[in-house]
Motif scaffolding. Structure first.
Motif, short mmCIF file in Angstrom:
data_model
loop_
_atom_site.label_atom_id
_atom_site.label_comp_id
_atom_site.label_asym_id
_atom_site.label_seq_id
_atom_site.Cartn_x
_atom_site.Cartn_y
_atom_site.Cartn_z
N VAL A 119 -9.18 48.69 33.36
CA VAL A 119 -9.30 48.39 31.95
C VAL A 119 -10.73 48.52 31.71
O VAL A 119 -10.95 48.85 30.21
N VAL B 263 -5.17 57.43 27.87
CA VAL B 263 -4.88 56.17 28.81
C VAL B 263 -3.72 56.40 29.51
O VAL B 263 -3.46 55.78 30.83
N HIS C 87 -9.66 54.04 28.74
CA HIS C 87 -9.03 52.99 28.34
C HIS C 87 -9.94 52.05 27.66
O HIS C 87 -9.54 51.53 26.45
N VAL D 241 -3.40 55.67 33.65
CA VAL D 241 -2.69 54.61 34.34
C VAL D 241 -1.64 55.61 35.25
O VAL D 241 -1.34 55.09 36.36
#
Length: 236
Positions: free
Chosen positions: A181, A142, A193, A146
């Motif tokens: 998300v 994750v 995620h 990002v």
């Protein structure tokens, strides 16, 4: 009206080491609701590496009773003056998921000017000690998602020992953030995620956790030679 602020600043090594044991932001500071003082980390870096924990770089996430109280702190407090040498963004609260102790979540919620406006996300987790290895296994992919996402303007992680972990990210738009998300972005392996969220729902990593979403209202200073991370914003 309550104000949130997020700071990044590089400090002397002696102060950084002292800060590992005692936060330089006093809890009884006039006008301060709560502050999290943390050591900055590089998203996606190897766990056991000097690039992972950036000991002289600190991240502070704070809530203030008012902008006037915050301004007074920056001008009159010894550590507040140090913070003016770094970078910070001032924030208005929009949404909260989960719950974390210390902060007082406002009932009044800000709204973005448009769907193309930038948005800031902050997560804070108090880790269950025995869950940390599993958290790292699910969290590292994750972090890389990002870090490398085309929708982020700035992203990093931070930690305060023994068990507080946090992330901070500025997104070009709220839609790009929510797509990430829920696993709908155009990035490679986009469900990293959402898969981690499913694992957390199966067996929680934390005993406290929150995701907070903010409207950025002004940006000050520079970080690593860069400034004006957020377009079309009041910058100083």
């Amino acid at each position: 009206m309550t104000l949130f602020s997020y700071h990044l600043v590089k400090i002397p090594i002696a102060l950084a080491i002292k800060g590992l044991f005692s936060s330089p932001i006093k809890s009884n500071t006039k006008g301060l609701v709560h502050a999290e003082y943390m050591t900055a980390m590089t998203l996606g870096a190897p766990i056991l590496s000097t690039s992972r924990f950036l000991i002289k770089q600190v991240a502070i996430f704070a809530q203030w009773e008012s902008e006037d109280a915050f301004e007074t702190y920056l001008k009159e407090d010894k550590f507040g003056k140090i913070l003016t040498n770094g970078w910070h963004v001032r924030l208005e609260f929009m949404r909260e998921w989960g719950r974390i102790s210390g902060f007082k979540i406002p009932e009044q919620k800000a709204k973005l000017q448009s769907a193309s406006s930038p948005v800031v996300a902050v997560t804070i987790a108090r880790m269950k000690p025995f869950a940390i290895p599993r958290f790292l296994r699910w969290g590292k992919p994750v972090e890389k998602l990002v870090r490398d996402h085309t929708g982020t303007l700035l992203s990093l992680a931070s930690v305060r020992f023994p068990n507080t972990v946090s992330t901070f990210s500025i997104w070009k738009t709220e839609q790009e953030m929510t797509n990430m998300v829920h696993g709908h972005s155009t990035m490679p392996n986009p469900k990293r995620h959402s898969n981690a969220m499913q694992e957390r729902a199966r067996k929680n990593f934390h005993f406290e956790f929150t995701t907070l979403r903010f409207k950025p209202i002004s940006e000050y200073g520079s970080w690593k030679g860069n400034k004006n991370f957020i377009p079309n914003l009041k910058n100083k």
